[in-house]
Write a protein that holds these residues in place. Structure first.
Motif, mmCIF file in Angstrom:
data_model
loop_
_atom_site.group_PDB
_atom_site.id
_atom_site.type_symbol
_atom_site.label_atom_id
_atom_site.label_comp_id
_atom_site.label_asym_id
_atom_site.label_seq_id
_atom_site.Cartn_x
_atom_site.Cartn_y
_atom_site.Cartn_z
ATOM 1 N N ALA A 104 0.830 -1.208 0.000
ATOM 2 C CA ALA A 104 0.000 0.000 0.000
ATOM 3 C C ALA A 104 0.863 1.255 0.000
ATOM 4 O O ALA A 104 2.044 1.212 0.348
ATOM 5 N N GLU A 105 0.289 2.353 -0.428
ATOM 6 C CA GLU A 105 0.911 3.674 -0.254
ATOM 7 C C GLU A 105 -0.199 4.610 0.247
ATOM 8 O O GLU A 105 -1.377 4.278 0.143
ATOM 9 N N PRO A 106 0.175 5.783 0.824
ATOM 10 C CA PRO A 106 -0.800 6.580 1.589
ATOM 11 C C PRO A 106 -2.037 7.066 0.819
ATOM 12 O O PRO A 106 -3.086 7.237 1.436
ATOM 13 N N VAL A 107 -1.928 7.274 -0.483
ATOM 14 C CA VAL A 107 -3.094 7.799 -1.204
ATOM 15 C C VAL A 107 -4.129 6.688 -1.421
ATOM 16 O O VAL A 107 -5.319 6.874 -1.190
ATOM 17 N N ILE A 141 5.447 9.259 9.279
ATOM 18 C CA ILE A 141 5.762 8.272 8.240
ATOM 19 C C ILE A 141 6.487 9.009 7.110
ATOM 20 O O ILE A 141 6.561 10.237 7.120
ATOM 21 N N PHE A 160 0.969 2.489 8.188
ATOM 22 C CA PHE A 160 2.335 2.630 7.671
ATOM 23 C C PHE A 160 3.393 2.670 8.780
ATOM 24 O O PHE A 160 4.495 3.170 8.594
ATOM 25 N N ARG A 219 4.051 12.212 0.217
ATOM 26 C CA ARG A 219 2.940 11.978 -0.691
ATOM 27 C C ARG A 219 1.694 11.772 0.163
ATOM 28 O O ARG A 219 1.604 10.832 0.947
ATOM 29 N N ASP A 220 0.754 12.681 0.030
ATOM 30 C CA ASP A 220 -0.394 12.721 0.926
ATOM 31 C C ASP A 220 -1.664 12.854 0.109
ATOM 32 O O ASP A 220 -1.626 13.302 -1.024
ATOM 33 N N SER A 221 -2.800 12.540 0.711
ATOM 34 C CA SER A 221 -4.069 12.659 -0.003
ATOM 35 C C SER A 221 -4.810 13.898 0.468
ATOM 36 O O SER A 221 -4.528 14.431 1.541
ATOM 37 N N LEU A 235 -3.972 6.025 9.194
ATOM 38 C CA LEU A 235 -2.854 6.102 8.248
ATOM 39 C C LEU A 235 -1.539 5.804 8.964
ATOM 40 O O LEU A 235 -0.686 5.084 8.448
#
Lengths: 142, 422
Positions: free
Chosen positions: A87-90, B175, B31, B157-159, B27
């Motif tokens: 997985a990655e955060p987005v 993270i 991670f 890298r974030d949403s 999150l």
């Protein structure tokens, strides 16, 4: 077959798998208004992802992907869960805002053992994925 | 977690902050974060949906960190007459279905929370400038790579939902690039006999585009750029890297605060890989970005990322007393704060008199001409932005072909209607 992995987002659901062999983005690869897959390949383009279990290597692309899963959830056009290699955060946030269980880092490569159409049980709480092969697509019954 | 963070999670600060903290904690757990860290800055995409925004901010009175908003609201705001003239629809709402409600209600919430309505992808030019070590949660991959690499701030890298959650909680899970060990360069880029003294911003863009395509999500260090490299030049290197690749940090030896030496950038270790970029590699990138086979230009665009005041000055000085060719649309994108300064300086007047049009929308992935252009007969666009060229070619489904070159080449083609190779 039971695969043991790692929890990204909790919850337990089951459904039919849709397997995408490339990194997935909910912005660009998915239409939240129809629930259809937009990836340009004969197996995937136009295929409904509603209530499916998305199986993919990882996430990619825009930070806006989770806005699309959230919208799809509101329209009842969202997939049910995500199973991926890493997985990655987005992609993780895409699962979290739409309440989709998500599991990664399984003890077998999910892209190799899960085929599109297989029935899959996802236990996000314990990080377990159970694959129940559908008759004609099972690698064990050919 | 601290007492305050636990309180946020338990709902003591209201349901929005609770929901936001839940997302950040999830999150963090997913991670492997050991704790939450204090954030100093957030930057929020305007495409955030009204219902999700309401959910994450319900009963929150004000954001806890400096928060600005990203480009992409309405392209017509800065220059409604000009936008109408070149064919941008008046009731342009790119995100109507994503917003799930009117944009004005999104703005009401932004204002209530104290989000600064900058509507630009260059937050560091308009009051949201992180310093070394500041933790940020930003929308917009070009801003993130610039903040990590030029200011040594920490942005992963974030949403968009995480950006909102950070703005109201003031926290980020530890993270990604918030951890020092994750910041060291993995790929070393060496430069081979490049004529850097005569490098244009488009050449720097080609350099970044090439490097991004070869390094994916790896951390990069470039050795051999002059210490006098400007923020502007770096923006051209950095902005295409997350589109040809997935770069979050690109150290420049002697320029990046945490990379005073190559050894420091590499954390004392050895690079996993060394890439050499010479003239052939720059040409390879330019050729990849150039998809047009004719020299008849329909659209010339600057401002991906949004133009700085210096770029607007340069555009004005090249356009002074000239006229944009009647077959060409010239579109210039910048934030409204920069625009206001350019207005004071007279640059806006010069550019508008020549026939140029201003917008504060995005000319990258959401360039309105990527969708409306083909319907208006726009077939070929010229730009000095590798990021914009990359996106136009793709999001128009190949219907818009690109010409890529320096600002001077682009302006010349806007005036004559023809692209001249140098």
């Amino acid at each position: 077959m039971k695969l043991k992995g790692h929890k990204i987002n909790g919850g337990r659901v089951e459904g039919e798998a849709i397997v995408c062999n490339d990194a997935f983005s909910f912005l660009g690869d998915f239409d939240p208004t129809t629930g259809n897959c937009l990836i340009k390949s004969p197996e995937l383009e136009g295929k409904s992802m509603i209530d499916k279990i998305l199986v993919c290597p990882t996430g990619k692309g825009s930070s806006r992907g989770p806005l699309n899963t959230y919208r799809a959830m509101k329209l009842k056009k969202s997939p049910k869960a995500i199973v991926c290699i890493e997985a990655e955060p987005v992609l993780a946030a895409a699962a979290m805002v739409a309440n989709m269980p998500m599991v990664d880092r399984l003890d077998k490569n999910p892209l190799e053992v899960i085929k599109t159409g297989d029935w899959v049980k996802v236990d996000g709480d314990d990080g377990i994925v159970e694959v129940i092969h559908s008759g004609n697509q099972s690698p064990f019954h050919q | 977690m601290t007492k305050e963070e636990k309180g946020m999670l338990n709902g003591e600060y209201g349901p929005g902050i609770q929901r936001s903290m839940e997302l950040l904690v999830k999150l963090g757990e997913a991670f492997g974060a050991e704790r939450m860290v204090m954030a100093q800055s957030a930057h929020i995409h305007c495409a955030v949906s009204l219902d999700l925004l309401s959910e994450l901010t319900e009963s929150a009175t004000q954001c806890r960190v400096t928060t600005t908003t990203h480009a992409n609201a309405d392209p017509n705001v800065l220059d409604p007459i000009g936008c109408k003239r070149i064919g941008i629809p008046e009731s342009y709402d790119l995100y109507e279905f994503i917003h799930g409600g009117p944009w004005s209600k999104v703005v009401d919430i932004f204002k209530r929370l104290g989000y600064l309505l900058t509507n630009t992808c260059i937050p560091f030019y308009v009051g949201n400038l992180p310093k070394m070590g500041d933790v940020i949660s930003w929308s917009g991959s070009s801003g993130v790579v610039t903040a990590n690499s030029m200011f040594s701030a920490s942005g992963s890298r974030d949403s968009v939902p995480a950006n909102v959650a950070t703005s109201v909680t003031g926290r980020v899970p530890s993270i990604g690039l918030t951890i020092k060990e994750n910041r060291y360069a993995q790929v070393l880029v060496e430069l081979d006999r490049l004529d850097l003294e005569n490098f244009t911003n488009a050449d720097y863009g080609a350099l970044g585009y090439y490097i991004g395509g070869k390094t994916g999500s790896k951390n990069v260090v470039i050795n051999g750029l002059p210490k006098t490299l400007t923020l502007e030049q770096f923006r051209y290197i950095a902005s295409p890297m997350p589109v040809s690749g997935a770069t979050s940090i690109c150290h420049v030896v002697g320029v990046t605060p945490e990379a005073r030496t190559l050894d420091e950038a590499l954390g004392g270790g050895k690079p996993e890989e060394v890439i050499t970029v010479g003239r052939d590699q720059i040409k390879e990138a330019v050729d990849k970005l150039t998809t047009a086979h004719s020299n008849e230009v329909d659209l010339v665009k600057f401002g991906c990322p949004h133009c700085s005041i210096i770029e607007l000055r340069n555009i004005a000085s090249l356009l002074r007393g000239k006229k944009v060719h009647s077959n060409v649309r010239l579109l210039v994108a910048t934030g409204k704060q920069v625009y206001t300064l350019a207005e004071v300086m007279g640059y806006v007047d010069i550019i508008k008199k020549a026939g140029g049009v201003f917008t504060d929308c995005c000319l990258g992935s959401q360039d309105p001409f990527n969708t409306i252009g083909p319907k208006l007969g726009v077939k070929i666009a010229a730009t000095n932005s590798a990021r914009s060229a990359h996106y136009s070619a793709r999001t128009s489904g190949g219907k818009i072909k690109l010409l890529y070159g320096s600002m001077k080449q682009c302006i010349d083609s806007a005036i004559t209607g023809k692209w001249m190779t140098t």
